[in-house]
Design a protein around this motif. Structure first.
Motif, PDB file in Angstrom:
ATOM      1  N   ASP A 102       9.611  -2.110  65.344  1.00 40.32           N
ATOM      2  CA  ASP A 102       9.422  -1.485  66.647  1.00 40.32           C
ATOM      3  C   ASP A 102       8.753  -2.436  67.630  1.00 40.32           C
ATOM      4  O   ASP A 102       9.181  -2.558  68.777  1.00 40.32           O
ATOM      5  CB  ASP A 102       8.577  -0.209  66.521  1.00 40.32           C
ATOM      6  CG  ASP A 102       9.303   0.889  65.767  1.00 40.32           C
ATOM      7  OD1 ASP A 102      10.546   0.894  65.809  1.00 40.32           O
ATOM      8  OD2 ASP A 102       8.634   1.720  65.126  1.00 40.32           O
ATOM      9  N   GLU A 103       7.693  -3.095  67.177  1.00 42.19           N
ATOM     10  CA  GLU A 103       6.893  -3.886  68.109  1.00 42.19           C
ATOM     11  C   GLU A 103       6.145  -4.981  67.368  1.00 42.19           C
ATOM     12  O   GLU A 103       5.717  -4.816  66.227  1.00 42.19           O
ATOM     13  CB  GLU A 103       5.885  -2.968  68.820  1.00 42.19           C
ATOM     14  CG  GLU A 103       5.007  -3.654  69.848  1.00 42.19           C
ATOM     15  CD  GLU A 103       4.077  -2.682  70.571  1.00 42.19           C
ATOM     16  OE1 GLU A 103       2.867  -2.970  70.636  1.00 42.19           O
ATOM     17  OE2 GLU A 103       4.592  -1.639  71.050  1.00 42.19           O
ATOM     18  N   THR A 104       5.999  -6.127  68.013  1.00 41.15           N
ATOM     19  CA  THR A 104       5.167  -7.204  67.516  1.00 41.15           C
ATOM     20  C   THR A 104       4.761  -8.064  68.700  1.00 41.15           C
ATOM     21  O   THR A 104       5.371  -7.972  69.773  1.00 41.15           O
ATOM     22  CB  THR A 104       5.906  -8.059  66.467  1.00 41.15           C
ATOM     23  OG1 THR A 104       5.000  -9.027  65.928  1.00 41.15           O
ATOM     24  CG2 THR A 104       7.106  -8.776  67.069  1.00 41.15           C
ATOM     25  N   ASP A 105       3.736  -8.883  68.510  1.00 42.29           N
ATOM     26  CA  ASP A 105       3.367  -9.762  69.612  1.00 42.29           C
ATOM     27  C   ASP A 105       4.404 -10.872  69.777  1.00 42.29           C
ATOM     28  O   ASP A 105       4.757 -11.257  70.889  1.00 42.29           O
ATOM     29  CB  ASP A 105       1.962 -10.342  69.417  1.00 42.29           C
ATOM     30  CG  ASP A 105       1.814 -11.116  68.102  1.00 42.29           C
ATOM     31  OD1 ASP A 105       2.706 -11.001  67.246  1.00 42.29           O
ATOM     32  OD2 ASP A 105       0.800 -11.813  67.950  1.00 42.29           O
ATOM     33  N   SER A 106       4.924 -11.371  68.652  1.00 44.52           N
ATOM     34  CA  SER A 106       5.901 -12.458  68.695  1.00 44.52           C
ATOM     35  C   SER A 106       6.739 -12.427  67.427  1.00 44.52           C
ATOM     36  O   SER A 106       6.198 -12.439  66.318  1.00 44.52           O
ATOM     37  CB  SER A 106       5.176 -13.808  68.805  1.00 44.52           C
ATOM     38  OG  SER A 106       6.012 -14.873  68.423  1.00 44.52           O
ATOM     39  N   THR A 107       8.047 -12.406  67.575  1.00 43.26           N
ATOM     40  CA  THR A 107       8.915 -12.418  66.389  1.00 43.26           C
ATOM     41  C   THR A 107       8.831 -13.770  65.674  1.00 43.26           C
ATOM     42  O   THR A 107       8.988 -13.831  64.455  1.00 43.26           O
ATOM     43  CB  THR A 107      10.375 -12.098  66.758  1.00 43.26           C
ATOM     44  OG1 THR A 107      10.799 -12.957  67.835  1.00 43.26           O
ATOM     45  CG2 THR A 107      10.524 -10.643  67.180  1.00 43.26           C
ATOM     46  N   ASN A 108       8.591 -14.850  66.410  1.00 50.21           N
ATOM     47  CA  ASN A 108       8.391 -16.136  65.741  1.00 50.21           C
ATOM     48  C   ASN A 108       7.160 -16.090  64.840  1.00 50.21           C
ATOM     49  O   ASN A 108       7.195 -16.546  63.692  1.00 50.21           O
ATOM     50  CB  ASN A 108       8.234 -17.255  66.771  1.00 50.21           C
ATOM     51  CG  ASN A 108       9.572 -17.881  67.171  1.00 50.21           C
ATOM     52  OD1 ASN A 108      10.608 -17.220  67.137  1.00 50.21           O
ATOM     53  ND2 ASN A 108       9.544 -19.138  67.561  1.00 50.21           N
ATOM     54  N   ARG A 109       6.065 -15.556  65.373  1.00 53.24           N
ATOM     55  CA  ARG A 109       4.847 -15.483  64.563  1.00 53.24           C
ATOM     56  C   ARG A 109       5.068 -14.560  63.371  1.00 53.24           C
ATOM     57  O   ARG A 109       4.603 -14.845  62.256  1.00 53.24           O
ATOM     58  CB  ARG A 109       3.668 -14.980  65.409  1.00 53.24           C
ATOM     59  CG  ARG A 109       2.350 -14.983  64.634  1.00 53.24           C
ATOM     60  CD  ARG A 109       1.339 -14.044  65.231  1.00 53.24           C
ATOM     61  NE  ARG A 109       1.825 -12.667  65.277  1.00 53.24           N
ATOM     62  CZ  ARG A 109       1.907 -11.875  64.226  1.00 53.24           C
ATOM     63  NH1 ARG A 109       1.548 -12.300  63.032  1.00 53.24           N
ATOM     64  NH2 ARG A 109       2.363 -10.638  64.349  1.00 53.24           N
ATOM     65  N   TRP A 110       5.782 -13.449  63.569  1.00 60.21           N
ATOM     66  CA  TRP A 110       6.047 -12.509  62.476  1.00 60.21           C
ATOM     67  C   TRP A 110       6.781 -13.220  61.337  1.00 60.21           C
ATOM     68  O   TRP A 110       6.445 -13.044  60.162  1.00 60.21           O
ATOM     69  CB  TRP A 110       6.863 -11.332  62.991  1.00 60.21           C
ATOM     70  CG  TRP A 110       6.946 -10.161  62.045  1.00 60.21           C
ATOM     71  CD1 TRP A 110       6.185  -9.035  62.053  1.00 60.21           C
ATOM     72  CD2 TRP A 110       7.861 -10.018  60.936  1.00 60.21           C
ATOM     73  NE1 TRP A 110       6.549  -8.200  61.030  1.00 60.21           N
ATOM     74  CE2 TRP A 110       7.577  -8.781  60.318  1.00 60.21           C
ATOM     75  CE3 TRP A 110       8.870 -10.819  60.415  1.00 60.21           C
ATOM     76  CZ2 TRP A 110       8.283  -8.326  59.209  1.00 60.21           C
ATOM     77  CZ3 TRP A 110       9.574 -10.376  59.297  1.00 60.21           C
ATOM     78  CH2 TRP A 110       9.270  -9.136  58.709  1.00 60.21           C
TER      79      TRP A 110
END
Length: 237
Positions: free
Chosen positions: A12-20
């Motif tokens: 749903d949500e994250t600060d950054s998909t790269n960081r995830w």
């Protein structure tokens, strides 16, 4: 049909998909977020995206046989794959603004952030963050020239289908011997006199090529060839 298989995860949500992906990624994986709270482009640039309207995702893959000195090949592959995927939805002119912004009729539709992790002289893995304007029609940030697929076509686009179209194109370009040529053929403003600026000056030049290491080759009004690495020169839009 794709040769490379990706595990696709929706969140749903994250600060950054790269960081995830840096924290949770394994194998060949794609993470798609409905909303990024801190999506970013290169450097300090941010990416505006209305929740659920666009494709904000990152791809983790493990290239084989690409040395650190050849890593611009990944930029070429991603950029050309994005253009081919978009060309199946648009009649407009899709181009690559060096090094990897995607432009349609002179407006920015997509930004890319590539982060390569090295093991010795080889690329261990690569995380490709992509923000693609799809169904958003109002942009509130001070970005100078955003555009979306819906603004161009007047129709909504299925996000999952567009993601699969990109992954298919990405796989093909990874195995193509013509990607470097296609990348240069698709360059925004190639062969045209245009304005550029550095930290110290503005000048008119013609974009003639991109070198294998990713440096931009310009020829100024005096006929002098000038090369620039990323962030050393900017297009004046």
């Amino acid at each position: 049909m794709r040769m490379m298989e990706f595990k696709v995860i929706h969140i749903d949500e994250t600060d950054s998909t790269n960081r995830w992906l840096k924290e949770h990624g394994e194998g060949n994986m794609v993470v798609v977020a409905d909303y990024q709270t801190a999506g970013r482009g290169c450097g300090s640039n941010s990416w505006e995206s209305e929740c659920g309207k666009n494709l904000t995702f990152s791809v983790l893959f493990h290239p084989t046989g690409i040395s650190a000195s050849e890593q611009f090949r990944i930029t070429e592959v991603v950029s050309v794959a994005l253009c081919h995927a978009l060309q199946s939805y648009l009649y407009n002119n899709v181009e690559i603004k060096w090094p990897n912004d995607i432009y349609v009729d002179g407006k920015k539709i997509c930004g890319v952030l590539i982060e390569n992790r090295l093991h010795g002289s080889e690329i261990k893995d690569c995380i490709i963050g992509i923000g693609l304007n799809v169904n958003q029609t109002v942009f509130k940030s001070d970005a100078p020239n955003p555009v979306s697929i819906k603004q161009l076509t007047g129709k909504d686009t299925n996000l999952d289908e567009l993601l699969m179209a990109f992954l298919d194109c990405f796989d093909r370009e990874l195995n193509s011997e013509t990607t470097r040529f296609t990348y240069r053929k698709m360059l925004f403003r190639k062969g045209k006199d245009s304005l550029y600026k550095t930290q110290t000056s503005c000048f008119t030049a013609k974009l003639t090529d991109v070198l294998p290491d990713g440096r931009l080759l310009l020829v100024d009004e005096g006929g002098q060839e000038r090369t620039f690495a990323f962030k050393e020169v900017q297009f004046i839009i």
